[in-house]
Design an enzyme around this catalytic site. Sequence first.
Site, PDB file in Angstrom:
ATOM      1  N   SER A 161       0.834  -1.199   0.000  1.00 29.98           N
ATOM      2  CA  SER A 161       0.000   0.000   0.000  1.00 29.98           C
ATOM      3  C   SER A 161       0.874   1.257   0.000  1.00 29.98           C
ATOM      4  O   SER A 161       1.631   1.476  -0.935  1.00 29.98           O
ATOM      5  CB  SER A 161      -0.957  -0.038   1.197  1.00 29.98           C
ATOM      6  OG  SER A 161      -1.961   0.939   1.070  1.00 29.98           O
ATOM      7  N   ASP A 180     -10.163  -4.841  -4.102  1.00 26.16           N
ATOM      8  CA  ASP A 180      -9.526  -3.855  -3.226  1.00 26.16           C
ATOM      9  C   ASP A 180     -10.348  -2.571  -3.245  1.00 26.16           C
ATOM     10  O   ASP A 180     -10.491  -1.940  -4.284  1.00 26.16           O
ATOM     11  CB  ASP A 180      -8.102  -3.599  -3.723  1.00 26.16           C
ATOM     12  CG  ASP A 180      -7.271  -2.762  -2.775  1.00 26.16           C
ATOM     13  OD1 ASP A 180      -7.837  -1.936  -2.060  1.00 26.16           O
ATOM     14  OD2 ASP A 180      -6.036  -2.942  -2.766  1.00 26.16           O
ATOM     15  N   HIS A 235      -7.793  -5.438  -0.065  1.00 32.36           N
ATOM     16  CA  HIS A 235      -6.614  -4.611   0.167  1.00 32.36           C
ATOM     17  C   HIS A 235      -5.624  -5.262   1.131  1.00 32.36           C
ATOM     18  O   HIS A 235      -4.417  -5.034   1.024  1.00 32.36           O
ATOM     19  CB  HIS A 235      -7.037  -3.239   0.696  1.00 32.36           C
ATOM     20  CG  HIS A 235      -5.921  -2.236   0.716  1.00 32.36           C
ATOM     21  ND1 HIS A 235      -5.284  -1.814  -0.433  1.00 32.36           N
ATOM     22  CD2 HIS A 235      -5.307  -1.586   1.746  1.00 32.36           C
ATOM     23  CE1 HIS A 235      -4.342  -0.936  -0.114  1.00 32.36           C
ATOM     24  NE2 HIS A 235      -4.329  -0.788   1.199  1.00 32.36           N
TER      25      HIS A 235
END
Length: 248
Positions: A99, A195, A225
Amino acid sequence: MTEYLDTPEARRIAYNLTPGTGPGVVFLGGFKSDMEGTKALALENWARAQGRAFLRFDYSGHGVSGGAFDEGAIGDWYEDARDVIMALTEGPQILVGSSMGGWISLLMAREHPEKIAGLVTIAAAPDFTEDGYWASFDQETRHKLESQGSVEVPSDYGDPYVITRRLINEGRTRLVLRSPLALPFPTRFLQGTADSAVSTETALRLLDHADGTDMRLTLVKGADHRFSTSECLTLIKTALAEVIDAQQ
């Protein structure tokens, strides 16, 4: 065992370093996450079983590192990553960025390519302060942010996130999708189609934007995610193995 590094910027960064052969693997976590997450620990166990060096750490204001999260910005967390990598590792490293850690790993690749042997990103979120938060704010929210210094936004992971004016403004000095981005080493991008934080469009934009001769994007149908199911963890390890094999 958790140890601490005092950086040139006077920040106290917590880390765990597993000694082993190189190139070592460095895990860079996400926004408001810490080094005790599922992916970090699974990869540490994987690296230890292979006798490979592995480093995980908490950015300032995250986990057990010093500092306050609300006072941090992308540049601060990039500096934390750079400082621990430079101080604690030998030779080029394979970065695994999750991320926000994907964005920070891309900053490392741009600023210090000599320290990068390969790259694996998981739901990479480059430029998310601008293309995610700021782009989604209506005029009222933008005015509140500018006038009051911060706004709260809902989070799927508990308490709302406090997004500060400094986070947005400083992030604009760290964008990586607006100028050439060379990734001259084996690179694997992993992205789930379910996600809700990072879209497949972002992953495709990164793939199209970056320049490299050994670069692949894997889309995983239904993965979210967190990307931390046993199947997803296996995919991360497989991507890492490919990058390591390419060093031979």
